[in-house]
Enzyme design. Structure first.
Site, PDB file in Angstrom:
ATOM      1  N   ASP A  21       0.798  -1.247   0.000  1.00 47.48           N
ATOM      2  CA  ASP A  21       0.000   0.000   0.000  1.00 47.48           C
ATOM      3  C   ASP A  21       0.823   1.285   0.000  1.00 47.48           C
ATOM      4  OD1 ASP A  21      -2.476  -1.049  -0.282  1.00 47.48           O
ATOM      5  OD2 ASP A  21      -3.026  -0.969   1.835  1.00 47.48           O
ATOM      6  N   LYS A  24       3.516   1.142  -4.888  1.00 45.45           N
ATOM      7  CA  LYS A  24       4.389   0.552  -5.904  1.00 45.45           C
ATOM      8  C   LYS A  24       3.676   0.418  -7.249  1.00 45.45           C
ATOM      9  CE  LYS A  24       4.947  -3.084  -3.270  1.00 45.45           C
ATOM     10  NZ  LYS A  24       4.268  -2.611  -2.043  1.00 45.45           N
ATOM     11  N   THR A  25       2.442  -0.078  -7.190  1.00 47.16           N
ATOM     12  CA  THR A  25       1.715  -0.305  -8.443  1.00 47.16           C
ATOM     13  C   THR A  25       1.283   1.019  -9.062  1.00 47.16           C
ATOM     14  OG1 THR A  25       0.992  -2.444  -7.603  1.00 47.16           O
ATOM     15  CG2 THR A  25      -0.243  -1.550  -9.460  1.00 47.16           C
ATOM     16  N   HIS A  84       3.146  -9.306  -0.863  1.00 48.44           N
ATOM     17  CA  HIS A  84       4.409  -9.472  -0.167  1.00 48.44           C
ATOM     18  C   HIS A  84       5.023 -10.847  -0.448  1.00 48.44           C
ATOM     19  CE1 HIS A  84       7.445  -8.965   2.842  1.00 48.44           C
ATOM     20  NE2 HIS A  84       6.987  -9.956   3.586  1.00 48.44           N
TER      21      HIS A  84
HETATM   22  P1  GDP Z   1       1.204  -1.079  -3.483  1.00 50.77           P
HETATM   23  O1  GDP Z   1       0.553  -2.077  -2.574  1.00 50.77           O
HETATM   24  O2  GDP Z   1       2.544  -0.638  -2.933  1.00 50.77           O
HETATM   25  O3  GDP Z   1       1.289  -1.518  -4.899  1.00 50.77           O
HETATM   26  O4  GDP Z   1       0.299   0.261  -3.405  1.00 50.77           O
HETATM   27  P2  GDP Z   1      -0.786   0.813  -4.466  1.00 50.77           P
HETATM   28  O5  GDP Z   1      -0.112   1.382  -5.655  1.00 50.77           O
HETATM   29  O6  GDP Z   1      -1.806  -0.243  -4.688  1.00 50.77           O
HETATM   30  O7  GDP Z   1      -1.385   2.036  -3.632  1.00 50.77           O
HETATM   31  C1  GDP Z   1      -2.041   1.850  -2.399  1.00 50.77           C
HETATM   32  C2  GDP Z   1      -3.029   2.976  -2.160  1.00 50.77           C
HETATM   33  O8  GDP Z   1      -2.335   4.206  -2.009  1.00 50.77           O
HETATM   34  C3  GDP Z   1      -4.010   3.167  -3.313  1.00 50.77           C
HETATM   35  O9  GDP Z   1      -5.277   3.476  -2.789  1.00 50.77           O
HETATM   36  C4  GDP Z   1      -3.436   4.352  -4.060  1.00 50.77           C
HETATM   37  O10 GDP Z   1      -4.414   5.103  -4.742  1.00 50.77           O
HETATM   38  C5  GDP Z   1      -2.839   5.164  -2.926  1.00 50.77           C
HETATM   39  N1  GDP Z   1      -1.718   6.003  -3.402  1.00 50.77           N
HETATM   40  C6  GDP Z   1      -0.698   5.628  -4.196  1.00 50.77           C
HETATM   41  N2  GDP Z   1       0.124   6.679  -4.418  1.00 50.77           N
HETATM   42  C7  GDP Z   1      -0.372   7.719  -3.729  1.00 50.77           C
HETATM   43  C8  GDP Z   1       0.025   9.087  -3.583  1.00 50.77           C
HETATM   44  O11 GDP Z   1       1.029   9.539  -4.124  1.00 50.77           O
HETATM   45  N3  GDP Z   1      -0.761   9.880  -2.794  1.00 50.77           N
HETATM   46  C9  GDP Z   1      -1.892   9.428  -2.181  1.00 50.77           C
HETATM   47  N4  GDP Z   1      -2.581  10.274  -1.449  1.00 50.77           N
HETATM   48  N5  GDP Z   1      -2.286   8.145  -2.321  1.00 50.77           N
HETATM   49  C10 GDP Z   1      -1.566   7.309  -3.077  1.00 50.77           C
HETATM   50 MG    MG Z   2       0.780  -3.321  -5.733  1.00 49.18          MG
END
Ligand code: GDP
Ligand code: MG
Length: 393
Positions: A21, A24-25, A84
């Protein structure tokens, strides 16, 4: 337009790592969106990345999206895993070897357990360079960003990366993905891309380290002696060099009396060459597939190692029962296998689907170098995959 086609561009393997979260994606999607404008990169949406297809790497199921993009200097293949567990499996099994990793950390959380765990694994699998992207900068004040940057530089140092010189970029993947052209939006992605173009190094063949030749085969040439066959892993091998044949408890000193490449005798051969080496004074009976021919004194054999192992779930073809210390099975690496005992570094057991640090005791002393991968099999089925952390005395 900042970028053009990928003709003649160097190829580099990268990936996003970091806590769930942290973005990354979203970041991966934002990179492709911004680079897609000049036509050389295809935009891959968040949803497309997140429903990454299952793939099988040595009997393990890994969900991973492999995305391509082109910058002004390079062609990148980028791995993003949904979960993970997929990161752990991907890194331990060497399913995609990263030349550099983009560590994503959310500014409002700072480092979290998986931030540390992915960094540790990245180090263990030989990733040398990390660029940090402090994401979600839209959610915090500037002084928080400064604190997170300090914390991340310390963390990089703690795990043996270069905390001082690693680029750290602040931004918002979400703003960039939504077309925001401010400093935190699109500009932060351009800064990140410039950083990886500059900081990540594309591996070249290693011609300077002492040579190593994992042996695939050996035969006798009448009147001349024993020839060992293999592909030179690194370095340069020359006629008349002092060498050693190592493995299966043997340490045999020899001299390279001739080298053959494509059936022609040559004075030397380089990393990547498939060759035959005539080894002076060595009987064919003492050579076997899986031994290593190397420059004299450059490598050591041992039978105690520390490693990181992932045990496959039953659904992945693994065990149904947990592994406890004194677990004995065949260990396979490169072209050899030997019986091996596994002891847990801590805890009582590892369940299928878990990973952990272990001590390995091989029945025969072999050469295993840091970052070398191996599998553990029971009845011809892979039940574990691992990576060597270090040799123990
Ligand atoms: P991952 O699990 O690392 O791949 O994370 P995701 O890309 O799925 O992002 C997790 C959540 O964080 C999602 O609801 C995204 O919309 C939110 N998110 C990602 N980047 C940002 C950002 O730069 N700012 C904010 N406010 N939210 C973000
Ligand atoms: Mg992801």
């Amino acid at each position: 337009v900042r970028h053009s086609s990928n003709k003649g561009k160097l190829h580099c393997n990268v990936g996003t790592i970091g806590h769930v979260d942290h973005g990354k994606t979203t970041l991966t999607a934002a990179i492709t969106k911004i680079l897609s404008r000049d036509g050389a990169t295809r935009f891959v949406s968040y949803d497309e990345i997140d429903k990454a297809p299952e793939e099988r790497a040595r009997g393990i199921t890994i969900n991973a999206a492999h995305i391509e993009y082109v910058t002004k200097n390079r062609h990148y293949a980028h791995t993003d895993c949904p979960g993970h567990a997929d990161y752990i499996k991907n890194m331990i099994s060497g399913a995609s070897q990263m030349d550099g990793a983009i560590l994503v950390v959310a500014a409002n959380d700072g480092q979290m357990p998986q931030t540390r765990e992915h960094l540790l694994l990245a180090k263990q699998v030989g990733v040398e360079k990390v660029v940090v992207f402090i994401n979600k900068a839209d959610l915090v004040e500037n002084d928080v960003l400064e604190l997170v940057e300090l914390e991340m530089r310390e963390l990089l140092d703690d795990f043996g990366f270069n905390g001082l010189h690693s680029p750290v970029i602040c931004g918002s993947a979400l703003l960039a993905l939504n077309g925001d052209t401010s400093e935190l939006g699109e500009n932060s992605i351009w800064n990140l891309l410039d950083a990886i173009d500059r900081y990540f190094v594309i591996p070249t063949r290693d011609y300077t380290s002492p040579f190593v030749l994992p042996i695939d085969n050996a035969f006798t040439v009448l009147g001349r002696g024993t020839v060992v066959i293999g592909t030179l892993g690194r370095g340069i091998i020359k006629r008349n060099m002092e060498a050693e044949l190592l493995g299966f408890d043997e340490e045999i000193k020899t001299t390279i009396s001739d080298i053959q490449v494509f059936k022609k005798s040559v004075p030397e051969a380089k990393a990547g060459d498939n060759l035959g080496a005539l080894v002076r004074g060595v009987r064919i009976q003492s050579v076997q597939r899986g031994m290593l021919l190397c420059a004299a004194g450059s490598q050591a054999i041992g039978n105690h190692f520390e490693a990181n192992v992932y045990f496959l779930t039953k659904a992945e073809g693994g065990r149904s029962k947990p592994v406890t210390s004194k677990y004995i099975q065949q260990l396979f690496s490169r072209t050899w296998n030997v019986p091996c005992r596994v002891d847990l570094v801590s805890g009582e057991m590892l369940m299928p689907g878990e990973h952990g640090s272990v001590y390995l005791t091989l029945l025969r002393r072999m050469v295993m170098i840091e970052g070398q991968t191996f599998t553990i099999r029971e009845n011809h089925k892979t039940v574990g995959t691992g990576i060597i952390v270090k040799m123990l005395k």
